[in-house]
Scaffold this motif. Structure first.
Motif, PDB file in Angstrom:
ATOM      1  N   MET A 133      21.813 156.754  49.215  1.00  0.00           N
ATOM      2  CA  MET A 133      21.051 157.501  50.201  1.00  0.00           C
ATOM      3  C   MET A 133      20.091 158.429  49.453  1.00  0.00           C
ATOM      4  SD  MET A 133      22.580 160.217  52.943  1.00  0.00           S
ATOM      5  CE  MET A 133      23.366 161.199  51.696  1.00  0.00           C
ATOM      6  N   ALA A 134      18.879 158.548  49.958  1.00  0.00           N
ATOM      7  CA  ALA A 134      17.921 159.443  49.311  1.00  0.00           C
ATOM      8  C   ALA A 134      17.412 160.464  50.314  1.00  0.00           C
ATOM      9  CB  ALA A 134      16.750 158.654  48.737  1.00  0.00           C
ATOM     10  N   ILE A 135      17.252 161.698  49.846  1.00  0.00           N
ATOM     11  CA  ILE A 135      16.743 162.771  50.691  1.00  0.00           C
ATOM     12  C   ILE A 135      15.529 163.380  49.992  1.00  0.00           C
ATOM     13  CG2 ILE A 135      17.234 165.076  51.627  1.00  0.00           C
ATOM     14  CD1 ILE A 135      20.141 164.216  51.908  1.00  0.00           C
ATOM     15  N   GLY A 136      14.436 163.516  50.728  1.00  0.00           N
ATOM     16  CA  GLY A 136      13.262 164.177  50.181  1.00  0.00           C
ATOM     17  C   GLY A 136      13.141 165.568  50.781  1.00  0.00           C
ATOM     18  N   THR A 137      12.518 166.488  50.037  1.00  0.00           N
ATOM     19  CA  THR A 137      12.424 167.857  50.537  1.00  0.00           C
ATOM     20  C   THR A 137      10.971 168.314  50.611  1.00  0.00           C
ATOM     21  OG1 THR A 137      12.431 169.002  48.434  1.00  0.00           O
ATOM     22  CG2 THR A 137      14.576 168.363  49.328  1.00  0.00           C
ATOM     23  N   THR A 157       7.109 163.159  52.928  1.00  0.00           N
ATOM     24  CA  THR A 157       7.160 162.848  54.359  1.00  0.00           C
ATOM     25  C   THR A 157       7.945 161.572  54.634  1.00  0.00           C
ATOM     26  OG1 THR A 157       5.006 161.811  54.151  1.00  0.00           O
ATOM     27  CG2 THR A 157       5.044 164.068  54.949  1.00  0.00           C
ATOM     28  N   GLN A 158       7.921 160.628  53.688  1.00  0.00           N
ATOM     29  CA  GLN A 158       8.709 159.411  53.900  1.00  0.00           C
ATOM     30  C   GLN A 158       9.305 158.941  52.592  1.00  0.00           C
ATOM     31  OE1 GLN A 158       7.105 156.205  56.367  1.00  0.00           O
ATOM     32  NE2 GLN A 158       5.577 157.636  57.114  1.00  0.00           N
ATOM     33  N   VAL A 186      -2.024 158.074  55.775  1.00  0.00           N
ATOM     34  CA  VAL A 186      -0.932 157.127  55.974  1.00  0.00           C
ATOM     35  C   VAL A 186       0.027 157.664  57.035  1.00  0.00           C
ATOM     36  CG1 VAL A 186       0.994 155.938  54.882  1.00  0.00           C
ATOM     37  CG2 VAL A 186      -1.111 156.340  53.609  1.00  0.00           C
ATOM     38  N   THR A 187       0.347 156.829  58.011  1.00  0.00           N
ATOM     39  CA  THR A 187       1.319 157.250  59.016  1.00  0.00           C
ATOM     40  C   THR A 187       2.668 156.572  58.802  1.00  0.00           C
ATOM     41  OG1 THR A 187       0.403 155.566  60.465  1.00  0.00           O
ATOM     42  CG2 THR A 187      -0.344 157.826  60.815  1.00  0.00           C
ATOM     43  N   VAL A 188       2.645 155.298  58.490  1.00  0.00           N
ATOM     44  CA  VAL A 188       3.933 154.609  58.270  1.00  0.00           C
ATOM     45  C   VAL A 188       3.851 153.679  57.069  1.00  0.00           C
ATOM     46  CG1 VAL A 188       4.922 154.657  60.583  1.00  0.00           C
ATOM     47  CG2 VAL A 188       3.237 152.911  60.019  1.00  0.00           C
ATOM     48  N   LEU A 189       5.000 153.409  56.496  1.00  0.00           N
ATOM     49  CA  LEU A 189       5.116 152.490  55.367  1.00  0.00           C
ATOM     50  C   LEU A 189       6.137 151.425  55.734  1.00  0.00           C
ATOM     51  CD1 LEU A 189       5.540 154.893  52.315  1.00  0.00           C
ATOM     52  CD2 LEU A 189       3.472 153.696  52.997  1.00  0.00           C
ATOM     53  N   LEU A 190       5.891 150.209  55.274  1.00  0.00           N
ATOM     54  CA  LEU A 190       6.917 149.188  55.431  1.00  0.00           C
ATOM     55  C   LEU A 190       6.993 148.367  54.151  1.00  0.00           C
ATOM     56  CD1 LEU A 190       8.903 147.377  57.055  1.00  0.00           C
ATOM     57  CD2 LEU A 190       6.918 146.007  57.698  1.00  0.00           C
ATOM     58  N   PRO A 191       7.965 148.668  53.293  1.00  0.00           N
ATOM     59  CA  PRO A 191       8.168 147.774  52.167  1.00  0.00           C
ATOM     60  C   PRO A 191       8.925 146.554  52.685  1.00  0.00           C
ATOM     61  CG  PRO A 191       9.556 149.716  51.972  1.00  0.00           C
ATOM     62  CD  PRO A 191       8.925 149.766  53.319  1.00  0.00           C
ATOM     63  N   LYS A 192       8.401 145.366  52.385  1.00  0.00           N
ATOM     64  CA  LYS A 192       9.079 144.179  52.892  1.00  0.00           C
ATOM     65  C   LYS A 192      10.402 143.994  52.156  1.00  0.00           C
ATOM     66  CE  LYS A 192       7.242 140.719  54.368  1.00  0.00           C
ATOM     67  NZ  LYS A 192       6.743 139.369  54.128  1.00  0.00           N
ATOM     68  N   ALA A 211      12.800 164.085  54.521  1.00  0.00           N
ATOM     69  CA  ALA A 211      12.788 162.629  54.632  1.00  0.00           C
ATOM     70  C   ALA A 211      14.140 162.075  54.214  1.00  0.00           C
ATOM     71  CB  ALA A 211      11.693 162.030  53.752  1.00  0.00           C
ATOM     72  N   LEU A 212      14.458 160.881  54.765  1.00  0.00           N
ATOM     73  CA  LEU A 212      15.754 160.278  54.500  1.00  0.00           C
ATOM     74  C   LEU A 212      15.551 158.782  54.304  1.00  0.00           C
ATOM     75  CD1 LEU A 212      18.946 160.616  54.658  1.00  0.00           C
ATOM     76  CD2 LEU A 212      18.718 160.020  57.065  1.00  0.00           C
TER      77      LEU A 212
END
Lengths: 1041, 390
Positions: A49-53, A79-80, A135-141, A39-40
């Motif tokens: 910048m953040a990277i998840g593994t 995943t996100q 959960v498929t998608v996230l949207l932080p406002k 994830a990026l």
């Protein structure tokens, strides 16, 4: 029998204090590229910048040197990732359907990335299926107070941030379906929510895209749908145009559509445009699309995927389109995610993207979008160490400025080295002081390259790349034809990135490296027995290489090499760029992999060894000095070459996996034993388990014999100016140690500098030492009269180091896999020893002599022998007394490649591979620590809004945890646990390696009396122990027979 | 001489009359009963009084039952001295001519009188009906295993020592993971353990009979194995393989040594403060050259301390380019000549590895070197040794 060398001396507080000032174990920073990124995310406000593994780690990067690492409690794939812009907060979604909130937080000593909250989406009442709430998608406002969560079931839930309070505003599909035109419904559901996008102008409106193709603009305030967009193609992603007047959708058929949004038409049936870039034949899905407006005119379209299925379906591509410009970036690994760095200021009218950042599975690629031709920007961190597999590593401490500058200069001309001026991600400030000294890390690779890295600071920077393949004739042409894309080719591919896992010829692989930092001479040795001597030159050169072949078998009869051929060298002159230029090539026969190499630039000598023997070569006169066969007559395996060994490797791998599995099981058992209530059940369960194992693993107990296979492998080589023949005359010597515990010492006759050309070097066998226990010799080092290691070549003649003590008698430290032993020279009489394996059951993997500086006083330092064992723990011993000082757990014992890759620096740091692409850096010294020290300024509501000062102690991606001084005795604790069950246990405090040691040990002053005293100690300890075991030895009623 | 023989009464308490016969010659002298000295001093004394300094001897004495028993170590020497009443009759034979069949308790039943016994010695062929079984002397044996520390271990455990030395015989056993049941205050508990899984036929472990399949390994050379992995324990055993001490809990608990708790045995065995070997089993050298190499004028008896220090030195072999092979001496001063000898034969296989190197000395030459050292040492002893009254 019970040999307890070290009487428990109580805790000598003075010595304990000194040890605390000298030794401290810290895992400080991870270098390289995170393994298996998943994830990026990017925060344009903080420019982080953040990277998840896949292992649950989050790594945050900003300006070079600004690094944060966090690790989820559960090892689940991230995943996100989403930043709450400007707040120093990160949201993460794991594949176990949990949400986590991370904050960059402060402590007194420094800050770190810490998890503050987590949340699991509750299931909707009435719906049993758990996948519906996945959960498929996230949207932080952008306002950071609300999080929209899209699910597999097609619902959208709203959570308050940062509290994760579920708001009663959930939007379900049935609500949407009510107002959808009948002809669109056709009885099917809308599918999972594929995309959620906030309206760029009106924060209350969000665009919701469903898998089936329907897109709606939802107004949060009025809770009603503003617009319907009746897409008929399966949806992959959505992106707003900056103005909010239109948006773009990408689809599974490889196309994208532009939709216009107008308040007058609540229901749009057709897009404005629909394009399938790589049609008309079936294409793969466009996974993600970005649409960026530019001041200059045409918008920039960037999308990943969409390649023609039949012809390029296997490529990993990202397309950049603007007007007539079209580039298809062709990567060697999968695209995980990408973003653009662009203007987010609401007052500006255009996005004007400056850079494209693409996270691939194996590297990070950044494209400069403001420069014509969209060139790549080399990254100052996240270096893809593994662009070709790492085969060996070598570290040079305290590099002289002169050499450093020349290497840097050579790198600049290569274009390897870059400036950070246009690096787009530059949040935070690096407060780490400039490194006191320059350090080089050299990595040898499978493709025959050696890469030079600046290891002085927190980020590992590439400096220079040396290729050795150009001096050999190989099947492949090395003129990088890939970069010259032909004009007519469609799609217009451009090869980007340097990850290239395919080696042209495995024989090119680098096995050993040795560099003289004062003379700029380098020796590189490889898999096909090639040993290359290189000189550092600032001018390019076109010259022939001198080739010599050395037969290491000598005249041994009856051996036929069944392995690979040697690499044929090129015949004519070869053009070499400025940098390290090959001068001499020595090829060992048979061409087995080189197992040890060393260099003495002052004497113009190199020594190298293979599984058959070792050789000594005068590279100044280009003449061999010595070749010695170490092969045992019965050793047939040595002649097999690496190919047939693959089988046994496979077998041993299988065995070790089995062992790992087993140890996991038994590890679990031990944990569970501590809870008394479940014990009986546990025992029964284990009983059943035990029965299931039909053939347990068994091990043969047999002493090593002389004719074990591969006993002739040369494990280490060393040059030293010392006393070999007699106690009055010292001179050049060469030492070689083999796999069967044999050490050869040669006296060398090296002519003086002036006569070097006329007179040849002579080597005379001085001593042969056969260690009784026959364990492989891991390292040999000569200590001077004060017990200090001898300085490196040139150090004394150039006044860079104190001259060694040539008055007192020298000694040689021989480290085998089982024990350390110091012998007096020239008689080679045993002086001190420590039997590590007999005491601890662990074997020596890596050793190094390290100078430890005290934190308390700059002037005080001690030399120590640092040893990494096959169990992954690190022991430090004093020299030459060989008394154990401290012990730390460092690497998991199952991590065989981590243990094999470990290198120590001369000042008490070390590196090992935690994945094929990442080095963990650790420090054993309390004084020499290289760790990130950085600051990120941000405003965080409901929180202290002061800028935070963050010194970060990152943890690796799930491989380990940090260790304090106190934890270093965990082995002792474990023994205590077992005390309860074993009537025979000896208390932990008598463990020979107990770190509770001893009187202040001034090196080099070990007199005969000391030794005698020491022997008395052994007896006492033995008697003590005997008495104790006598007590323990009462007939014990607690045993069942 | 005669005088000594005639007036025994006054001296019985303090002195032992010795009548020593070698071939046709007799020698008489006396020894102090309370201070008999060591066997090798006594042996030297015999060579001295018979004036046969370079002859290897087999020393026998007639005990109270008239049996001809050997004297070849401190223990049986002291026994002989203490049981002499008051005359100690010695029969010396040249080692190469020795007739071992004369020894033993059977001699009592076969030959009632010392005279007959002497006749056997003088005419070995008399009365022989069939060729007797030749049993070698203890010096031709070396210990291969022993049970040690019986006094300090629980009866359910057994500490076994395997002497690998240099012989060809493999240790010959395998170990495996397993679990054993323990009783704890919480009830039954299974804990992981290490077990012997297999014995190789003909191997050292099997031939001693002290280890068996499914015995649980508790310690290796004094270090507990609890908490250690199979591989760790394997490495520990191999690292100690030349002198391996394994504490096991035998699977078969019926053959345990039962200690007599009130016998005061603790004091007896504890007197040395060291481990007591009980029931060491011996077997003959398998390397043919080994017998010849042991200095033949010394009847060696193994004491545990010797073997132990032997282990502790564990000398590495250093070959000088000049040609002499030598053991890496211990500068700490632990090595004495007598200890290094038993360890010599084991270097032989290694030396054979390098056929090309003619400069190398064989271990036999090293042996002879130490032999002359030993000779020197004894002469010194002789001078200030036991009191001699002629």
């Amino acid at each position: 029998m019970m040999k307890f060398r070290f009487r428990r001396q109580g805790n000598d507080p003075q010595r304990e204090k000194i040890k605390q000032d000298l030794f401290a174990f810290n895992k400080t920073v991870e270098h390289g590229f995170p393994n298996q990124p998943s994830a990026l995310a990017y925060d344009p406000k903080l420019q982080l910048m953040a990277i998840g593994t896949k292992s649950g780690a989050i790594k945050v990067y900003g300006f070079p040197g600004v690094e944060f690492t966090g690790l989820h409690k559960d090892t689940a794939t991230v995943t996100q990732l989403h930043f709450l812009h400007g707040q120093g907060r990160i949201l993460s979604l794991l594949d176990d359907n949990t949400l986590h909130l991370w904050e960059i937080g402060q402590r007194e000593t420094g800050s770190h990335l810490e998890e503050v909250r987590s949340f699991t989406i509750p299931g909707r009442s009435g719906i049993e299926s758990t996948s519906a709430t996945r959960v498929t998608v996230l949207l932080p406002k952008l306002s950071c107070d609300l999080l929209a969560v899209g699910t597999e079931g097609g619902g959208v839930h709203f959570l308050e941030l940062p509290s994760f309070t579920l708001l009663d505003k959930s939007l379900f599909q049935d609500e949407i379906m009510q107002s959808v035109p009948e002809e669109y419904k056709c009885g099917k559901s809308l599918g999972p929510v594929e995309s959620l996008q906030e309206h760029p102008q009106y924060p209350d409106k969000i665009l919701i895209g469903y898998s089936r193709g329907l897109v709606v603009l939802w107004d949060l305030q009025s809770r009603r749908v503003d617009n319907y967009f009746l897409g008929k193609q399966q949806l992959e992603s959505l992106v707003w145009e900056r103005s909010g007047n239109s948006f773009v959708s990408s689809h599974s058929d490889g196309g994208y559509m532009v939709w216009s949004v107008s308040s007058s038409t609540p229901c749009t049936h057709e897009p404005v445009t629909s394009t399938i870039t790589y049609g008309p034949f079936p294409c793969k899905a466009v996974n993600k699309i970005l649409w960026r407006t530019t001041e200059s005119g045409a918008p920039l379209v960037l999308f990943s995927g969409g390649m023609p299925r039949a012809s390029y379906g296997d490529r990993h591509c990202l397309t950049i389109l603007q007007d007539s410009q079209h580039v298809t970036l062709d990567f060697t690994s999968r695209v995980i995610d990408f973003f653009t760095v662009h203007c987010t200021d609401r007052d500006k009218d255009f996005d004007d993207p400056s850079a494209l950042v693409v996270l691939l599975e194996e590297e990070l690629v950044v494209i400069d979008l403001q420069t014509a031709g969209w060139p790549t920007i080399p990254a100052p961190y996240l270096a893809p160490l593994h662009s070709s597999a790492i085969t060996c590593s070598y570290h040079i401490s305290n590099v002289p400025t002169k050499l450093w500058e020349r290497v840097v200069c050579a790198g600049q001309q290569q274009g390897t080295l870059q400036t950070h001026t246009n690096w787009p991600i530059c949040g935070g400030k690096n407060f780490a002081p400039d490194p006191k000294q320059q350090e080089l890390l050299l990595t040898g690779h499978e493709d025959g390259t050696v890469r030079f890295w600046d290891a002085s600071g927190v980020s590992l920077r590439p400096l220079y790349k040396l290729s050795t393949s150009n001096i050999f004739q190989t099947d492949c042409d090395h003129n990088d034809s890939l970069n010259q894309a032909s004009e007519e080719e469609w799609p217009p591919f451009r090869k980007v990135g340097c990850f290239d896992p395919y080696s042209d010829d495995p024989r090119l692989g680098i096995q050993k490296i040795c560099l003289c930092k004062y003379s700029g001479k380098l020796v590189v040795a490889g898999t096909a027995g090639q040993v290359i001597v290189l000189y550092l030159s600032d001018e390019k050169s076109d010259h022939m290489i001198d080739v010599a072949t050395l037969d290491l078998l000598q005249d041994r009869e009856g051996f036929t090499w069944k392995g690979h051929d040697r690499l044929p060298p090129k015949s004519g002159p070869v053009l070499f760029a400025p940098g390290f230029q090959p001068v001499v090539l020595v090829q060992c026969m048979p061409p087995a992999a080189v197992t040890a190499v060393t260099l003495h630039a002052e004497w113009n000598l190199i020594a190298f060894g293979t599984s058959h023997g070792f050789g000594l070569f005068d590279y100044h006169r280009r003449s061999p000095v010595l070749a010695r066969c170490t092969l045992h007559p019965n050793d047939s395996l040595a002649m097999e070459g690496p190919l047939s060994r693959v089988k046994s490797l496979k077998k041993s791998l299988r065995q070790s996996f089995r062992r790992i599995r087993k140890s996991r099981v038994s590890g679990k058992k031990r944990v569970l034993v501590s809870s008394p209530s479940s014990k009986v059940q546990e025992a029964n369960a284990q009983l059943a388990e035990q029965d299931a194992e039909v053939t347990p693993v068994q091990r043969r107990i047999e002493p090593r014999s002389a004719d074990d296979s591969l006993s002739g492998v040369v494990r280490c080589l060393c040059f030293a100016d010392t006393f070999l023949r007699d106690g009055t005359h010292h001179g050049p010597t060469m030492w070689a140690g083999t796999n069967s515990g044999c050490v050869y010492a040669y006296a060398l006759d090296v002519p003086s500098q002036e006569k070097f050309s006329e007179q040849s070097v002579e080597a005379l066998l001085g001593k042969e030492i056969q260690l009784m226990h026959r364990a492989p010799v891991v390292s040999i080092a000569v200590l001077d009269g004060r017990g200090n290691p001898l300085p490196e070549p040139y150090e004394v003649s150039r006044d860079l180091a104190k001259a060694p003590d040539m008055q007192g008698s020298h000694s040689v430290l021989i480290a085998s896999e089982e024990q350390f032993k110091v012998f007096m020279l020239p008689k080679v009489s045993a002086k001190t020893k420590f039997k590590l394996t007999a005491h601890e059951g662990c074997r020596v993997r890596k050793v190094a002599l390290v100078n430890f500086c005290s934190v308390a006083s700059e002037d005080y330092s001690e030399n120590g022998l640092v040893c990494l064992t096959n169990l992954g723990d690190i022991h430090v011993f004093s020299i030459p007394a060989l008394r154990p000082q401290v012990r730390y757990d460092c690497i998991r014992k199952e991590d065989i490649s981590g243990i094999a890759s470990c290198v120590f620096t001369k000042t008490g740091q070390g590196f090992y591979l935690i994945s094929p692409s990442e080095y963990e850096r650790f420090s054993l010294s309390a004084r020499v620590i290289t760790e990130p020290l950085c600051q990120v300024e941000f405003d965080r509501p409901h929180d202290s809004s002061e800028p935070s000062f963050c010194a970060v102690s990152p943890q690796a991606n799930g491989t380990h945890k940090a260790q304090s001084m106190g934890e270093s005795r965990s082995a002792g604790d474990a023994e205590v646990v077992f005390d309860e069950v074993s009537p025979l246990s000896s208390p932990a405090l008598d463990s020979p390696n107990s770190s509770a040691d001893i009187t202040l040990d001034t090196t080099g002053e070990l007199t005969l009396e000391d030794v005698k005293d020491f022997l008395v100690t052994v007896d006492e300890a033995e008697n003590n122990l005997r008495n104790r075991s006598e007590e323990d030895g009462r007939p014990s009623g607690i045993l069942i027979n | 001489m005669n005088k000594n023989h005639r007036v025994p009464s006054s001296r019985t308490l303090s002195a032992v009359e010795v009548k020593s016969k070698f071939g046709a010659e007799f020698r008489r002298f006396s020894l102090d009963r309370s201070k008999p000295g060591r066997f090798d001093e006594f042996y030297g004394l015999l060579q001295h009084v018979h004036r046969i300094p370079n002859v290897d001897l087999l020393v026998g004495y007639a005990d109270v039952h008239g049996d001809l028993l050997p004297i070849n170590n401190d223990d049986n020497y002291h026994k002989a001295i203490s049981t002499a009443a008051p005359l100690l009759r010695l029969f010396l034979q040249r080692k190469e001519e020795a007739d071992y069949s004369a020894f033993g308790t059977d001699s009592l039943t076969r030959k009632k009188t010392p005279a007959a016994l002497a006749a056997v010695l003088l005419r070995p062929d008399a009365n022989r009906k069939k060729p007797p079984v030749i049993i070698s002397l203890p010096k031709d044996f070396r210990p291969v295993s022993s049970i040690i520390d019986v006094d300090i271990l629980p009866e359910t455990h057994r500490r076994v020592r395997l002497y690998k030395h240099g012989q060809e015989k493999p240790l010959g056993f395998y170990i495996r993971d397993g679990s054993s049941v323990r009783v704890t205050p919480q009830g039954l508990e299974k804990v992981p353990g290490i077990f012997i899984s297999r014995l190789v036929p003909g191997g050292l472990a099997e031939s001693t009979g002290l280890l068996a399949v499914n015995d649980e390994v508790l310690e290796v050379n004094g270090i507990e194995v609890a908490g250690k992995s199979l591989d760790q324990v394997t490495d520990m055993m191999i690292a100690n393989s030349h002198n391996l001490i394994i504490t096991v809990k035998p699977a078969n608990q019926r053959n345990n040594v039962v200690r007599n708790s009130n016998s005061g045995g603790g004091a007896a065995s504890g007197s040395s403060g060291r481990s007591s070997d009980s029931g060491a089993s011996y077997y003959s050298y398998s390397t043919p050259g080994a017998v010849a190499m042991t200095p033949s004028h010394i009847i060696q008896n193994f004491r545990p301390e010797e073997v132990e220090s032997d282990d502790d030195e564990e000398e590495d072999l250093v070959i000088e380019a000049g040609g002499d092979a030598q053991l890496a001496p211990l500068s700490a001063g632990g090595a004495t000549a007598s200890y290094s000898m038993p360890s010599l034969p084991r270097y032989e296989p290694h030396l054979n590895l390098r056929p090309s190197n003619g400069a190398m000395a064989t271990s036999a030459s090293v042996g002879s070197l130490s032999t002359s050292d030993r000779g020197l040492e004894r002469r010194n002893l002789e001078e200030d040794g036991t009191v001699i009254t002629l």
